[in-house]
Design an enzyme around this catalytic site. Structure first.
Site, PDB file in Angstrom:
ATOM      1  CE1 TYR A 148      38.575  56.055 -56.376  1.00 50.78           C
ATOM      2  CE2 TYR A 148      39.875  55.738 -58.367  1.00 50.78           C
ATOM      3  CZ  TYR A 148      38.867  55.321 -57.518  1.00 50.78           C
ATOM      4  OH  TYR A 148      38.154  54.190 -57.808  1.00 50.78           O
ATOM      5  N   PRO A 184      25.901  55.050 -60.554  1.00 50.07           N
ATOM      6  CG  PRO A 184      24.058  54.590 -59.194  1.00 50.07           C
ATOM      7  CD  PRO A 184      25.228  53.925 -59.864  1.00 50.07           C
TER       8      PRO A 184
END
Length: 244
Positions: A148, A184
Site C-alpha cells: 500500500y 466501509p
C-alpha cells in the site's frame, strides 16, 4: 477558492466511503457530478439525488471503458481519483500478484483517467485533478503496509509530475493524504482481523486527536482543492495529527 457552479466533476469509487461523500459534497458546492463505481449496487445510493449527480458503472482498470465514458460526458473540469485497494503485510509477505493488482488499481488507474480527461482540460485551459494518496506513502511508513505504501508513494510522484508538466497551462494536480478514516473499507479490514474491537482501538490509539477521521472531512478537502486556483503539486495531509 473558486466557485464550482457550472463545473463538471468526475469521481471514481463514488459508491461508498470517501468517494460517496465527495460526490455529494461536490454537488452541494454547485458541480454537476458524474459518480462512477465498479459495483453497480453501490451506485443506488445516488437514486434519490436531485439530478446533480449522474451514476455510471465503471471499471477503472479498463482503459477503453474510461475513454468511452469520458468521451460521452464531454467537458470535465474536476477529476477526483478515489479508487484504490489496501494490502496488509511486510515486504517479505508481498506477492507479485498483489503488487501488480495494487499498482494497477492504485496507480495505473489514475494514469488512465488522467490521460482520458487531460487533453480536453488542456484545450479548455483549466482543470483540477485530485488524487487519493495517503500519509502511508513517501510521507510516513506504517507497519504491515508495504504494498500500500509503495503504491501511494507512486501516486504522490504521479501527482507532482502532472503538476510540473502542466502548471503553466491551467492544470492543477494535488494529492490528498489522509490518516485513518472510518469507512466501509476500514471496517471490512478491521473485521478481517478477527477482533474488530481490539483492532479499532489500536487504530484510534495512533491518532493524536483520539478519533478516526470521517469521509465527510476528507470530502471537504476535495471540494477545497477542486476550487483552489492557486494550489498545485501539493501533498495535502489530513490525518488528525498522526504525522506531528
Amino acid at each position: 477558492m473558486g466557485s464550482l457552479t457550472g463545473k463538471t466533476a468526475f469521481v471514481t469509487a463514488a459508491g461508498q466511503g470517501i468517494g460517496l461523500a465527495s460526490a455529494r459534497a461536490l454537488a452541494r458546492a454547485g458541480a454537476k457530478v458524474h459518480a462512477t463505481d465498479i459495483n453497480g449496487e453501490n451506485l443506488t445510493a445516488f437514486a434519490a439525488e436531485d439530478g446533480s449527480i449522474e451514476a455510471h458503472r465503471l471499471d477503472v482498470r479498463n482503459e477503453r471503458a474510461i475513454a468511452d465514458l469520458v468521451s460521452g460526458i464531454g467537458r470535465i473540469d474536476i477529476l477526483f481519483n478515489c479508487a484504490g485497494i489496501v494490502h496488509n503485510g511486510t515486504v517479505l509477505d508481498a506477492k507479485d500478484d498483489e503488487i501488480d493488482l495494487a499498482m494497477d488499481l492504485n496507480v495505473k488507474a489514475m494514469v488512465r483517467t488522467i490521460r482520458a480527461v487531460l487533453p480536453a482540460m488542456l484545450k479548455q485551459g483549466e482543470g483540477s485533478i485530485i488524487n487519493m494518496a495517503s500519509v502511508v506513502s513517501s510521507v510516513k511508513g506504517a507497519p504491515n503496509r508495504c504494498v500500500y505504501g509503495l503504491t501511494k508513494a507512486a501516486v504522490i510522484g504521479l501527482t507532482k509530475s502532472v503538476a510540473a508538466d502542466y502548471v503553466d497551462r491551467g492544470i492543477r494536480c494535488n494529492a490528498i493524504c489522509p490518516g485513518t478514516v472510518d469507512s466501509p473499507s476500514l471496517r471490512q479490514r478491521l473485521e478481517a482481523t478477527g477482533d474488530y474491537a481490539a483492532a479499532r482501538k489500536a487504530f484510534i490509539a495512533r491518532q493524536q486527536m483520539g478519533r478516526l477521521g470521517t469521509s465527510e472531512e476528507i470530502a471537504d478537502l476535495v471540494v477545497h482543492l477542486a476550487g483552489a486556483t492557486y494550489t498545485t503539486g501539493q501533498t495535502c495531509i489530513i490525518d488528525g495529527g498522526w504525522t506531528i
